[in-house]
Enzyme design. Structure first.
Site, short mmCIF file in Angstrom:
data_model
loop_
_atom_site.label_atom_id
_atom_site.label_comp_id
_atom_site.label_asym_id
_atom_site.label_seq_id
_atom_site.Cartn_x
_atom_site.Cartn_y
_atom_site.Cartn_z
CB CYS A 252 2.10 4.41 -79.10
SG CYS A 252 3.67 4.62 -78.21
CB SER A 287 5.51 5.81 -74.92
OG SER A 287 6.17 6.44 -73.88
CG ASP A 288 -0.47 6.95 -71.75
OD1 ASP A 288 0.07 8.02 -70.99
OD2 ASP A 288 -1.57 6.64 -71.77
CB CYS A 289 3.41 8.67 -68.67
SG CYS A 289 3.43 10.37 -69.45
CB ALA A 291 3.37 3.24 -72.81
#
Length: 769
Positions: A252, A287-289, A291
């Site tokens: 995401c 998650s993206d890092c 996020a």
């Protein structure tokens, strides 16, 4: 070079330190647990393991560098490795390269923007297969994980986007086919058994294509997107990845979509992803890092971190790439914002995936566990990287100067890319086994080459012009190599203009005045406005190479010399520079309006400098139908003839067989692009849309070959305002190729228009406490 036995001895220690060790199911504490029982299904095995975790252990293992559970003999695991176009050294990820010798490098393929311009699905699958082979070899020696945060399948909607180089292009149908084949290669098949080769991760979900444009930062940006555009443009590539390719994980994105951060968005993560596309519980969302942190810190969607992590976990984000879950889930549990069952669900998804990767099974029963350094940078991989570069390079302009005449012996190589090595890799790059610059490529091709940079990418000084002009005066021909690179386009960095940066055009003008044959090599993922070069007769040819990576110099000079023939096609539209003044990046709409000239070749109302699909050859082609297609199709019959075993949008509309004749003398590949345009359906009408393509290889001069262009119902459908896809009755036209079409055919769809998909509506929404 360290001997392999030394690497073998060191591997277990590296694996433990980096999070790539395997659990001991023979002598360890888990040996009697069902997770080590190969006769059980993957979910049952994972459930048996997770049932042993305490609450604290559950929460600690929701982050990308999971610590494991030492009392159970479960080692830590790093979920984050990168392999965008080969194993990558991206900061913070798990892939490790040794300083020299074994595991010091891995095959570096061209960036996806160049791979996409090959329009060769079998090539893309082969690239994925090589990457995953090398990934497994690294993993077997403790140098990488089993899960890779690749591919990036966001569409290149706006030419200013800094990460467009990571994507295959701007067209949703094209990228849907690209990702289907790439994930097939990466994972070792479509939902393979008994083991996944690696787990791929399609990112960034969803509507993510802004880094930092005029103060609009990706970590706080709210992408306002209609259901029509979600269904028809932003999400088809993810549908292909999830539903059709059966990818093992999804990432995401940083941004919000319609007011809700993607990683806390149950409409995206549950309603569409899991309920509509069938992303089941042996697959996970990361998650993206950072996020998850951004839900609170930059989106201000919640009033506390505890609520932010609760929203993300309950929406369906199983792994936090970061530490926010580990730090704040205990608060959320104490406040009853989450339950143990919520935590178990996330962990069971993760470890079910690891079971399917063979993580708990003995290595001697797994072919992938036998791969080693000898399987990295193989001759086949080297040849494939070269082939990918050749196939993805696009000839934009040629007045007959290319291929270079055999009388040309001395070349002046000028410009900021003329001696490029790592610069040609683009971003998310690894350590390549070798890097052949354009200068080295010229010398290897037998030319006497003189290199003068003349300028850098963005320098405004003309101090280097005199030396460049002097070199040009002493040469038989001039090759200018420039464009844009990671100093101009990159993660976190969008452009504000699409003109050539610095004084590169001024230097080209000075080289034009010398009067020698002049070829411009254009590098970079995003396009720049080539109008001044296209319309100038003293610029004899333009070749776009994107980021061709390790064999880029060889591929370029094989094409310039005529040893290889160009046949790539632009996978994006090259807009005139004024485009960036006509629409802000933050306008996510595709269709033209009073404030938007339209985006991509489907909707743009202006005249592109070079259109999507443009690409010249060293020969000419003629295309004919093998059999004249029908002039009428009955919609009801098309629907009734569709198989009930697959989604209706994948049902075949028709297959169009064509004969391609190379009417010239030069052997060449040919990419057949099939477009459709129509007056059917609601206004505004798209200019045209790609519905099929294929690449034919090595057609000799005077020879014929055949191709079958299969068209699905989904590819000719259009979305209504709610995102539902329809087959509309009316008149249609098929066009083979761009520009003046080489072949056309008109037909009618008759009968009642039919809805073929029902897009899930967002009847409920997440809300912050």
């Amino acid at each position: 070079m360290p001997p392999l036995r030394y690497i073998l001895w060191l591997a277990p220690y590296l694996g433990v330190a980096l999070g790539f060790a395997f659990p001991d199911c023979v002598n360890g504490p888990l040996k009697s647990n069902a997770v080590c029982n190969r006769t059980q299904d993957a979910a049952t095995r994972a459930q048996a393991l997770i049932a042993l975790f305490t609450d604290d252990e559950l929460m600690a293992n929701t982050v990308n560098f999971s610590p494991g559970v030492s009392r159970l003999g479960l080692p830590g695991y790093q979920w984050w490795s990168e392999a965008l176009h080969g194993l990558s050294t991206s900061p913070g990820t798990g892939v490790v390269f040794t300083p020299s010798g074994n595991f010091s490098s891995a095959t570096s393929f061209p960036e996806p923007i160049t791979l996409g311009s090959a329009f060769d699905d079998s090539l893309i699958k082969a690239v994925g297969d090589v990457i995953s082979t090398e990934a497994r070899a690294f993993n077997n020696f403790g140098m990488a994980g089993l899960d890779f945060f690749t591919p990036n399948i966001n569409l290149f909607r706006d030419p200013r986007w800094g990460r467009g180089q990571e994507t295959p292009g701007e067209d949703p149908f094209h990228i849907s086919q690209y990702v289907l084949n790439l994930v097939d290669g990466l994972q070792g098949g479509i939902d393979p058994t008994p083991y996944f080769k690696i787990v791929a991760d399609c990112k960034h979900y969803a509507a993510y294509d802004i880094e930092n444009w005029e103060g609009n930062d990706r970590t706080s940006f709210n992408a306002v997107v209609t259901n029509q555009d979600l269904s028809e443009y932003y999400l088809p590539s993810f549908q292909s990845c999830v539903r059709d390719a059966k990818v093992g994980s999804i990432m995401c994105s940083y941004n919000s979509v319609n007011g809700i951060p993607s990683c806390a968005n149950s409409y995206l993560l549950q309603t569409i992803l899991r309920d509509f596309w069938g992303f089941n519980d042996d697959r996970w969302v990361t998650s993206d890092c950072d996020a998850v942190d951004n839900i609170f810190s930059t989106h201000h969607f919640t009033s506390t971190y505890a609520q932010a992590v609760a929203d993300a976990l309950k929406a369906g984000t199983d792994i936090d790439c970061g530490n926010t879950y580990a730090e704040h889930l205990p608060e959320a549990l104490n406040q009853s914002l989450i339950t143990r069952a919520d935590l178990e669900k996330a962990l069971i998804r993760q470890y079910t995936s690891l079971v399917r990767l063979g993580y708990f099974d003995p290595p001697d029963v797994q072919p992938y566990r036998q791969l080693d350094w000898s399987d990295v940078n193989s001759p086949n991989a080297q040849q494939l990287a070269y082939q990918a570069a050749v196939e993805g390079i696009v000839l934009l302009k040629n007045d007959g100067t290319l291929p270079l005449d055999t009388s040309i012996k001395k070349l002046a190589l000028i410009g900021p890319f003329a001696n490029a090595t790592t610069q040609m890799q683009g971003n998310y790059q690894g350590i390549a086994p070798f890097l052949i610059s354009p200068l080295q490529g010229a010398m290897n091709a037998g030319y006497q080459a003189t290199f003068v940079a003349g300028t850098t990418i963005s320098d405004t000084s003309t101090a280097g012009f005199a030396a460049a002009v002097a070199a040009a005066q002493s040469a038989d021909a001039v090759i200018f190599a420039g464009g844009i690179d990671g100093t101009v386009e990159n993660e976190g960095q969008d452009r504000t203009t699409i003109v050539w940066p610095g004084v590169q055009l001024d230097l080209i003008a000075a080289l034009e005045a010398v009067g020698k044959p002049l070829v411009v090599l254009q590098f970079g993922g995003g396009q720049v406005d080539d109008s001044a070069l296209k319309n100038n007769q003293t610029v004899n040819a333009i070749l776009w190479a994107g980021y061709p990576s390790q064999s880029g110099g060889t591929a370029i000079f094989d094409i310039l010399s005529g040893k290889a023939s160009p046949a790539g096609r632009l996978s994006t539209t090259q807009y005139p520079a004024a485009y960036t003044d006509q629409v802000p990046m933050t306008d996510m709409s595709l269709r033209p309006s009073a404030t938007n000239p339209g985006r991509t070749y489907k909707w743009y109302q202006g005249t592109p400098v070079f259109e999507f699909g443009h690409g010249l050859h060293y020969t000419t082609f003629n295309v004919q139908w093998q059999q004249t297609p029908p002039t009428q199709y009955d919609i009801a019959s098309l629907i009734s003839d569709a198989s009930s075993n697959s989604p209706l949008d994948l049902a075949t509309f028709d297959t169009f067989d064509i004969t391609i004749q190379n009417t010239g003398e030069v052997t060449s590949d040919y990419v057949a692009l099939l477009f459709v345009n129509s007056t059917a359906g609601p206004a505004p009408l798209p200019n045209k849309q790609l519905v099929s393509y294929t690449r034919l290889h090595q057609l000799a001069g005077g020879s014929n070959s055949s191709a079958s262009l299969s068209v699905t119902l989904g590819s000719i459908a259009r979305a209504d305002t709610e995102g539902n896809m329809w087959i509309f009755n009316g008149s249609y036209q098929l066009n083979v190729d761009t520009g003046p079409a080489l072949l056309t055919h008109q037909f009618d769809l008759v009968g009642q228009s039919v809805q073929i998909t029902h897009w899930p509506q967002n009847v409920t929404s997440n809300s912050a406490a």
